[in-house]
Enzyme design. Sequence first.
Site, short mmCIF file in Angstrom:
data_model
loop_
_atom_site.label_atom_id
_atom_site.label_comp_id
_atom_site.label_asym_id
_atom_site.label_seq_id
_atom_site.Cartn_x
_atom_site.Cartn_y
_atom_site.Cartn_z
N GLY A 3 -40.54 42.16 -8.81
CA GLY A 3 -39.57 42.54 -7.80
C GLY A 3 -40.11 42.39 -6.39
N GLU A 4 -39.24 42.10 -5.50
CA GLU A 4 -39.59 42.04 -4.09
C GLU A 4 -39.16 43.33 -3.44
OE1 GLU A 4 -41.38 39.58 -2.86
OE2 GLU A 4 -41.27 38.52 -4.76
N GLU A 5 -39.86 43.75 -2.41
CA GLU A 5 -39.53 44.99 -1.72
C GLU A 5 -39.20 44.69 -0.26
OE1 GLU A 5 -42.42 48.07 -2.35
OE2 GLU A 5 -42.52 47.64 -4.48
#
Length: 109
Positions: A3-5
Amino acid sequence: FGGEEFVLLLPHTEMAESTPILEHLCMSVRGRMDWLPHERVRATASFGVTSTHGRRTVSAVELLHEADMAMYQAKQAGRDQVSFFPGADATGAGVRRSLKKAEPQTLRA
C-alpha cells in the site's frame, strides 16, 4: 503490491464533516477497476483520521503518528474503511466507523 500512504489535509473541517468525504473516497477507490490498462485490478483505501480541534498545541509529528495508528487500526479491522484516532473527536470518547462492504457502484464527482 504494498500500500501507498498519503496525507490528506481537510482544514476547517469538523470530524463529522470529514466522515462522508472519506467514505466517498473509499467507495470511489473500491468502485474503480481500470487502474491498469488491459487488466482489471481491485483496490481499496483505508483512512486513519485525527484532528486538531479542541487542542491547544499539537505538533505535525504527533498528528502524523495518530493518523498512522488509526490507519493501521482500519487495516487490521479488514481494510476499506475509515478509523478515527481515539479522542480525535474532541469529546475524548473516541470514534471508530467502519464502512459497509458494498458492491462497486458508479459515483459522480
